[in-house]
Design an enzyme around this catalytic site. Sequence first.
Site, PDB file in Angstrom:
ATOM      1  N   CYS A   1       1.016  -1.374   0.141  1.00  0.00           N
ATOM      2  CA  CYS A   1       0.034   0.224  -0.048  1.00  0.00           C
ATOM      3  C   CYS A   1       1.125   1.325   0.028  1.00  0.00           C
ATOM      4  O   CYS A   1       0.385   2.214  -0.207  1.00  0.00           O
ATOM      5  CB  CYS A   1      -0.583  -0.128   0.981  1.00  0.00           C
ATOM      6  SG  CYS A   1      -2.250  -1.279   1.467  1.00  0.00           S
TER       7      CYS A   1
ATOM      8  N   HIS B   1      -2.541   7.948   5.747  1.00  0.00           N
ATOM      9  CA  HIS B   1      -2.858   6.455   4.703  1.00  0.00           C
ATOM     10  C   HIS B   1      -4.537   6.594   5.292  1.00  0.00           C
ATOM     11  O   HIS B   1      -5.323   5.663   4.492  1.00  0.00           O
ATOM     12  CB  HIS B   1      -1.738   5.933   5.567  1.00  0.00           C
ATOM     13  CG  HIS B   1      -1.888   4.610   4.876  1.00  0.00           C
ATOM     14  ND1 HIS B   1      -1.593   4.475   3.681  1.00  0.00           N
ATOM     15  CD2 HIS B   1      -2.407   3.281   5.475  1.00  0.00           C
ATOM     16  CE1 HIS B   1      -1.985   3.399   3.284  1.00  0.00           C
ATOM     17  NE2 HIS B   1      -2.254   2.518   4.075  1.00  0.00           N
TER      18      HIS B   1
ATOM     19  N   GLU C   1      -1.142   5.220  13.439  1.00  0.00           N
ATOM     20  CA  GLU C   1      -1.014   6.381  12.404  1.00  0.00           C
ATOM     21  C   GLU C   1      -1.263   7.664  13.627  1.00  0.00           C
ATOM     22  O   GLU C   1       0.224   9.113  13.268  1.00  0.00           O
ATOM     23  CB  GLU C   1      -1.746   6.811  11.274  1.00  0.00           C
ATOM     24  CG  GLU C   1      -1.058   7.681  10.080  1.00  0.00           C
ATOM     25  CD  GLU C   1      -1.801   8.089   8.634  1.00  0.00           C
ATOM     26  OE1 GLU C   1      -1.057   8.789   8.118  1.00  0.00           O
ATOM     27  OE2 GLU C   1      -2.923   7.306   8.620  1.00  0.00           O
TER      28      GLU C   1
ATOM     29  N   LYS D   1      -9.302   8.106   1.020  1.00  0.00           N
ATOM     30  CA  LYS D   1      -9.809   6.533   1.027  1.00  0.00           C
ATOM     31  C   LYS D   1     -11.723   6.721   1.437  1.00  0.00           C
ATOM     32  O   LYS D   1     -12.339   5.721   1.257  1.00  0.00           O
ATOM     33  CB  LYS D   1      -8.898   5.815   1.926  1.00  0.00           C
ATOM     34  CG  LYS D   1      -7.588   5.652   1.628  1.00  0.00           C
ATOM     35  CD  LYS D   1      -6.801   4.482   2.281  1.00  0.00           C
ATOM     36  CE  LYS D   1      -5.741   4.310   2.228  1.00  0.00           C
ATOM     37  NZ  LYS D   1      -4.954   5.398   1.729  1.00  0.00           N
TER      38      LYS D   1
ATOM     39  N   HIS E   1      -9.823   2.296  -0.511  1.00  0.00           N
ATOM     40  CA  HIS E   1      -8.269   2.168  -0.031  1.00  0.00           C
ATOM     41  C   HIS E   1      -8.143   1.343  -1.779  1.00  0.00           C
ATOM     42  O   HIS E   1      -7.909  -0.072  -2.507  1.00  0.00           O
ATOM     43  CB  HIS E   1      -7.659   1.237   0.181  1.00  0.00           C
ATOM     44  CG  HIS E   1      -6.695   1.158   0.902  1.00  0.00           C
ATOM     45  ND1 HIS E   1      -5.460   1.377   0.128  1.00  0.00           N
ATOM     46  CD2 HIS E   1      -5.018   0.380   2.140  1.00  0.00           C
ATOM     47  CE1 HIS E   1      -4.352   1.683   0.628  1.00  0.00           C
ATOM     48  NE2 HIS E   1      -4.215   0.926   1.771  1.00  0.00           N
TER      49      HIS E   1
ATOM     50  N   PHE F   1       1.877  -3.194   4.060  1.00  0.00           N
ATOM     51  CA  PHE F   1       2.103  -4.114   4.703  1.00  0.00           C
ATOM     52  C   PHE F   1       3.644  -4.587   4.220  1.00  0.00           C
ATOM     53  O   PHE F   1       3.837  -4.772   3.112  1.00  0.00           O
ATOM     54  CB  PHE F   1       1.417  -5.176   3.727  1.00  0.00           C
ATOM     55  CG  PHE F   1       0.026  -5.665   4.618  1.00  0.00           C
ATOM     56  CD1 PHE F   1      -0.531  -4.599   5.805  1.00  0.00           C
ATOM     57  CD2 PHE F   1      -0.726  -6.570   4.325  1.00  0.00           C
ATOM     58  CE1 PHE F   1      -1.953  -5.070   6.198  1.00  0.00           C
ATOM     59  CE2 PHE F   1      -2.020  -6.550   4.001  1.00  0.00           C
ATOM     60  CZ  PHE F   1      -2.896  -5.617   5.623  1.00  0.00           C
TER      61      PHE F   1
END
Length: 412
Positions: free
Chosen positions: A163, A302, A313, A334, A339, A398
């Site tokens: 991502c 994010h 975050e 998002k 996403h 990830f």
Amino acid sequence: MSRRVVVTGMGAVTPIGIGVENFWNGVKENKVGIKVIDRFDITEFKAKVAGQIDDFNPKDYMDVKSAKRMEKFCQYAVVAAMEAVKDAGLDIEAEDPYMVGVSVGSGVGSLGVVEDSHKKYLEKGPSRINPLLVPLMITNMAAGNVSIQLGAKGKSINVVTACATGTHSIGEAYRSIQCGEADVMIAGGTESCITPIGVGGFAALTALSTTEDPLDACKPFDKDRNGFVMGEGSGIVILEDLEHAKKRGAKIYGEVVGYGATSDAYHITSPAEDGSGAARAMTNAMKEAGITPEQIDYINAHGTSTHHNDLFETRAIKLAFKDAAYKPKISSTKSMVGHLLGAAGAVEFITCIKSVTDSYVHPNVGFKEAEEEMDLDYVKDKGINMEVNYALSNSLGFGGHNATLIVKKYEA
């Protein structure tokens, strides 16, 4: 001395609009492009919604032969890249093509062609596997097809960091221009994996929202968030050496002034709980930009709408910004498009550029109330008209990949 790098063109294919103008209008309207999945039978799937793009026809943008030799993730990238090059007024034939590079990544590539080919193999044997399976499937073909379609012969790379792919792709393109490897880079990310295995795989990981109401499924920073919503699309920008851009009279949207990249070295799916890895990416980017946290006006987070990401975050922002953490406005694109995985950071970087040029910050659509520890200035309900001199964009992938970009209002 490293060269200054500016943004001279943009292109986007998103669930709320094809083309940057349509996308940005959708953003300003708080448009949500999430809907019930209708590409396959979702009866037995826990996740029911996604940010599908339903109004895209590749034949509107390229010839039939070219379209057939690309899977959707490549088609999206090529269309966004074509828009970005046109927007930049860039005539690649008039350039040294070996100084025009490509940095376009995809986190997954094509799961769809793998699923179809595997089904044919089981039903009819190996002789019936699609001869183009490999070139249709592999992630680097987005960069390859952009290069082929546009005639860019310079450095061509495919960054794959889940991502964080889109942000890393733009960051590495920025570095390539800084050090003189290229005068121009076509950079960004792309993705299209709303398929049974794609949705089923992320759902099995318990990463996806199980909320069936499309307007209530993706709520970054909200206390009732319960997972991310998969989306698809592409974001591409034209990065250019400032002197090169000025020489050809290009319009300049903004200047890239900072890039930070770190790894959590912690867990394959969860960010570091204290936010230290993401915080260091932000501090590195601010250090390179030569600015203090107080100078950041807007953070495009994010913000995936998962419990871990949004909380960790938030901790990362507090760690990096310290007392100034409560100053910047924070929102996640998002909340409108879902996403976009490998394309997320690139589309969100475009959002940052538009925030700088249009003096507008969009809200977290669907956000109502945060939990106690999450007390930063997450934009709620409606957008804000405000001066944005510095915008910061975060992406966390990830594997522990962290990437941050900072764009500023251009000053000659």
